[in-house]
Design an enzyme around this catalytic site. Structure first.
Site, PDB file in Angstrom:
ATOM      1  N   PHE A   1      30.327  63.442  77.679  1.00 17.41           N
ATOM      2  CA  PHE A   1      28.911  63.599  77.337  1.00 17.41           C
ATOM      3  C   PHE A   1      28.300  64.671  78.224  1.00 17.41           C
ATOM      4  O   PHE A   1      28.368  64.586  79.444  1.00 17.41           O
ATOM      5  CB  PHE A   1      28.144  62.285  77.487  1.00 17.41           C
ATOM      6  CG  PHE A   1      26.777  62.366  76.890  1.00 17.41           C
ATOM      7  CD1 PHE A   1      26.587  62.141  75.539  1.00 17.41           C
ATOM      8  CD2 PHE A   1      25.688  62.724  77.673  1.00 17.41           C
ATOM      9  CE1 PHE A   1      25.324  62.263  74.968  1.00 17.41           C
ATOM     10  CE2 PHE A   1      24.419  62.853  77.106  1.00 17.41           C
ATOM     11  CZ  PHE A   1      24.246  62.615  75.757  1.00 17.41           C
TER      12      PHE A   1
ATOM     13  N   LYS B   1      33.155  69.307  69.907  1.00 20.07           N
ATOM     14  CA  LYS B   1      33.986  68.233  70.477  1.00 20.07           C
ATOM     15  C   LYS B   1      34.894  67.731  69.369  1.00 20.07           C
ATOM     16  O   LYS B   1      34.613  66.715  68.736  1.00 20.07           O
ATOM     17  CB  LYS B   1      33.086  67.057  70.881  1.00 20.07           C
ATOM     18  CG  LYS B   1      32.550  67.061  72.274  1.00 20.07           C
ATOM     19  CD  LYS B   1      31.894  65.683  72.507  1.00 20.07           C
ATOM     20  CE  LYS B   1      30.782  65.742  73.485  1.00 20.07           C
ATOM     21  NZ  LYS B   1      30.004  64.483  73.514  1.00 20.07           N
TER      22      LYS B   1
ATOM     23  N   ARG C   1      16.962  69.187  78.923  1.00 20.01           N
ATOM     24  CA  ARG C   1      17.102  70.298  77.970  1.00 20.01           C
ATOM     25  C   ARG C   1      16.834  71.646  78.642  1.00 20.01           C
ATOM     26  O   ARG C   1      17.336  72.675  78.211  1.00 20.01           O
ATOM     27  CB  ARG C   1      16.112  70.128  76.800  1.00 20.01           C
ATOM     28  CG  ARG C   1      16.396  68.920  75.924  1.00 20.01           C
ATOM     29  CD  ARG C   1      15.556  69.033  74.638  1.00 20.01           C
ATOM     30  NE  ARG C   1      15.450  67.766  73.921  1.00 20.01           N
ATOM     31  CZ  ARG C   1      16.317  67.332  73.022  1.00 20.01           C
ATOM     32  NH1 ARG C   1      17.391  68.037  72.746  1.00 20.01           N
ATOM     33  NH2 ARG C   1      16.129  66.185  72.407  1.00 20.01           N
TER      34      ARG C   1
ATOM     35  N   GLY D   1      17.907  69.969  69.658  1.00 16.79           N
ATOM     36  CA  GLY D   1      18.961  70.425  70.554  1.00 16.79           C
ATOM     37  C   GLY D   1      19.278  71.910  70.540  1.00 16.79           C
ATOM     38  O   GLY D   1      19.757  72.443  71.535  1.00 16.79           O
TER      39      GLY D   1
ATOM     40  N   ASP E   1      29.859  66.767  67.104  1.00 11.14           N
ATOM     41  CA  ASP E   1      30.547  65.679  67.780  1.00 11.14           C
ATOM     42  C   ASP E   1      31.341  64.927  66.692  1.00 11.14           C
ATOM     43  O   ASP E   1      32.460  65.316  66.367  1.00 11.14           O
ATOM     44  CB  ASP E   1      29.465  64.829  68.459  1.00 11.14           C
ATOM     45  CG  ASP E   1      29.999  63.681  69.267  1.00 11.14           C
ATOM     46  OD1 ASP E   1      31.173  63.705  69.619  1.00 11.14           O
ATOM     47  OD2 ASP E   1      29.222  62.747  69.564  1.00 11.14           O
TER      48      ASP E   1
HETATM   49  P1  IMP Z   1      27.233  64.340  65.415  1.00  7.58           P
HETATM   50  O1  IMP Z   1      26.419  64.028  64.193  1.00  7.58           O
HETATM   51  O2  IMP Z   1      28.008  63.151  65.880  1.00  7.58           O
HETATM   52  O3  IMP Z   1      28.116  65.553  65.262  1.00  7.58           O
HETATM   53  O4  IMP Z   1      26.239  64.575  66.585  1.00  7.58           O
HETATM   54  C1  IMP Z   1      25.432  65.629  66.652  1.00  7.58           C
HETATM   55  C2  IMP Z   1      24.254  65.361  67.570  1.00  7.58           C
HETATM   56  O5  IMP Z   1      24.527  64.358  68.578  1.00  7.58           O
HETATM   57  C3  IMP Z   1      23.972  66.637  68.306  1.00  7.58           C
HETATM   58  O6  IMP Z   1      23.100  67.475  67.581  1.00  7.58           O
HETATM   59  C4  IMP Z   1      23.417  66.131  69.600  1.00  7.58           C
HETATM   60  O7  IMP Z   1      22.015  65.979  69.494  1.00  7.58           O
HETATM   61  C5  IMP Z   1      24.049  64.776  69.838  1.00  7.58           C
HETATM   62  N1  IMP Z   1      25.167  64.843  70.803  1.00  7.58           N
HETATM   63  C6  IMP Z   1      26.479  64.691  70.563  1.00  7.58           C
HETATM   64  N2  IMP Z   1      27.222  64.808  71.686  1.00  7.58           N
HETATM   65  C7  IMP Z   1      26.332  65.075  72.675  1.00  7.58           C
HETATM   66  C8  IMP Z   1      26.470  65.305  74.091  1.00  7.58           C
HETATM   67  O8  IMP Z   1      27.576  65.327  74.692  1.00  7.58           O
HETATM   68  N3  IMP Z   1      25.309  65.524  74.771  1.00  7.58           N
HETATM   69  C9  IMP Z   1      24.077  65.546  74.176  1.00  7.58           C
HETATM   70  N4  IMP Z   1      23.903  65.332  72.866  1.00  7.58           N
HETATM   71  C10 IMP Z   1      25.017  65.097  72.116  1.00  7.58           C
HETATM   72 MG    MG Z   2      20.261  65.281  70.812  1.00  4.22          MG
END
Ligand code: IMP
Ligand code: MG
Length: 173
Positions: free
Chosen positions: A151, A130, A164, A43, A102
């Protein structure tokens, strides 16, 4: 492919202006230090490419691929390392760069992994935050934009492996 209308949250210009500002902050923070940028794939590949060009002190760049189990829109809570850090980062001041925090689980996991490798310091930088969905106690040290709990895709962020390459950040209406 038919698609619902896109709602642009952040334009190319907004993103590039903000990265310029954050780049200055990072430059000030790491002057005279041993900076190692650890970019979390996939990402953050576009964000990292733009960010490092706004950081005006010497730095190394390495990539690590993580994945949360499953392939849904939300994190499963378990992180696995697909490709580990390619360098010995002992003694470095590591800045982890990711597209978005997130739940914060991916970043929390990566911070702990980096800490276990004998680094001098570890901080993190994200394009998007977020905060509403946080499951661990984590506040990014450098954050370009806080966004609500929607999202998003584009500028490196994927939905079902696509989007992407879209140069702005958007969601679907
Ligand atoms: P976390 O571990 O929940 O903080 O999520 C991190 C990963 O989830 C990020 O590196 C993204 O790849 C994916 N992710 C979280 N929210 C989104 C979104 O709104 N769009 C796309 N990917 C997301
Ligand atoms: Mg991702």
């Amino acid at each position: 492919m038919e698609e619902k209308a896109r709602n642009i949250l952040l334009t190319k210009e907004q993103i590039s202006n903000r990265i310029n500002e954050i780049g200055k902050q990072i430059t000030n923070n790491y002057e005279g230090k041993k900076l190692y940028i650890l970019s979390i794939l996939r990402g953050s590949f576009i964000f990292t490419a733009d960010l490092v060009r706004e950081i005006k002190c010497p730095l190394k760049v390495g990539f690590m691929t993580t994945s949360s189990y499953g392939n849904s829109e939300t994190s499963s809570g378990l992180v696995k390392i697909i490709n580990d850090i390619p360098d010995n980062i002992k003694g470095y001041d590591v800045l982890i760069v990711d597209d978005i925090t997130d739940t914060g689980i991916t970043m929390d996991f990566t911070i702990n992994h980096v800490k276990s490798l004998g680094v001098s310091s570890v901080k993190c930088c994200v394009l998007l935050d977020k905060p509403d969905r946080r499951k661990v106690n984590l506040k990014p040290d450098f954050c370009c934009f806080k966004i609500p709990d929607v999202f998003v895709a584009g500028y490196g962020l994927n939905y079902g492996d696509y989007y992407r390459n879209v140069p702005y950040v958007f969601n679907w209406e």
